[in-house]
Design an enzyme around this catalytic site. Structure first.
Site, PDB file in Angstrom:
ATOM      1  N   GLY A 159     -16.823  64.577  16.656  1.00 23.02           N
ATOM      2  CA  GLY A 159     -15.552  65.121  16.208  1.00 23.02           C
ATOM      3  C   GLY A 159     -14.404  64.651  17.061  1.00 23.02           C
ATOM      4  O   GLY A 159     -14.575  64.343  18.244  1.00 23.02           O
ATOM      5  N   THR A 160     -13.211  64.623  16.454  1.00 32.76           N
ATOM      6  CA  THR A 160     -12.007  64.195  17.145  1.00 32.76           C
ATOM      7  C   THR A 160     -10.826  64.453  16.229  1.00 32.76           C
ATOM      8  O   THR A 160     -10.997  64.868  15.086  1.00 32.76           O
ATOM      9  CB  THR A 160     -12.084  62.709  17.527  1.00 32.76           C
ATOM     10  OG1 THR A 160     -10.986  62.382  18.366  1.00 32.76           O
ATOM     11  CG2 THR A 160     -12.037  61.829  16.300  1.00 32.76           C
ATOM     12  N   THR A 161      -9.613  64.193  16.729  1.00 33.77           N
ATOM     13  CA  THR A 161      -8.416  64.219  15.896  1.00 33.77           C
ATOM     14  C   THR A 161      -7.528  63.057  16.308  1.00 33.77           C
ATOM     15  O   THR A 161      -7.197  62.916  17.492  1.00 33.77           O
ATOM     16  CB  THR A 161      -7.634  65.536  16.063  1.00 33.77           C
ATOM     17  OG1 THR A 161      -8.491  66.641  15.793  1.00 33.77           O
ATOM     18  CG2 THR A 161      -6.457  65.579  15.089  1.00 33.77           C
TER      19      THR A 161
END
Length: 258
Positions: free
Chosen positions: A59-61
């Protein structure tokens, strides 16, 4: 004979321990840290390491937005391995040329390998043509590598930069190898939490400062809601004059977790 048989009897436990140690090497990786020296026994209680045997989720943004004269890219810094945070201050904004950067989401190993290949190809391109490559050239190289290897890669990438032909440009490459030019782009698990925010606050023709605020607030909201995003914010402002890197510490974010 009695003495010899006694020595053999004394050495037998050592031989058993040797075979048990050899068998320990064949344990499931999720059980290696359980301190079980006998391959035939495992600990039954929950010791907090059960996540090691589960499927890894990433996950990341990441975000990028263009303005008149350049682009701004930003990303959080959390690298997660399932529920374990393996790096809390990573840099997901990678340069592939002087004024072309990519934001990486998905598998860190996959995106680092792809960006290394693109950097190598762009170096060759610059030497062959004697001028900086275009942003679209870099985006198409990413698209070629990601699409042709889509069954083996987990790579969601945003390519953004500035060139003298078209100025600031943003290209989105979701997992699978599609290529779309956009005024702004988001990616990673945290992006799903800020679709409404982006629809409400993005306006064509925003100034440089408005775009910087847009990226900062968008990343903050995603980091507050998404457990796989967090840490600090790294940004890069890319225009004709060069690249300016910015950093916002975790305790200086304009919006924090609820």
């Amino acid at each position: 004979l009695g003495e010899v048989s006694g020595l053999v009897a004394q050495s037998a436990p050592g031989a058993a321990a040797m075979s048990s140690f050899a068998g320990r090497e064949l344990l499931n990786p999720a059980n290696v840290m359980e301190a079980s020296y006998d391959a035939g026994t495992t600990l039954q209680q929950d010791n907090g390491l059960n996540f090691l045997g589960k499927e890894v989720d990433t996950g990341t943004t990441i975000m990028a937005v263009q303005y008149d004269g350049g682009v701004i890219v930003g990303a959080d810094s959390r690298v997660s391995t399932g529920v374990y945070i393996s790096n809390r201050a990573s840099d997901k904004i990678t340069a592939v040329d002087d004024r072309i950067y990519c934001c990486r989401s998905g598998s860190a190993a996959d995106t680092q390998a792809v960006s290394d290949y693109v950097r190598y190809f762009l170096d060759q391109h610059r030497m062959e043509y004697g001028q900086p490559p275009k942003v679209a050239t870099a985006a198409n190289l990413f698209q070629m590598l990601c699409y042709q290897n889509k069954n083996m890669l987990t790579a969601g990438i945003i390519v953004a930069g500035w060139d003298k032909e078209k100025g600031g440009q943003v290209f989105a490459l979701p997992i699978g190898g599609a290529l779309m030019e956009r005024e702004y782009a988001t990616g990673g698990s945290g992006s799903t939490y800020i679709y409404g925010f982006c629809d409400a606050f993005f306006k064509p023709g925003m100034t440089k400062q408005q775009c910087e605020d847009f990226v900062t607030k968008g990343l903050c909201h995603a980091m507050a809601r998404d457990g796989s995003s967090g840490g600090i914010i790294r940004m890069a402002i890319i225009d004709e004059s060069g690249v300016e890197r910015k950093f916002i510490a975790g305790d200086k974010l304009p919006y924090g977790p609820l």
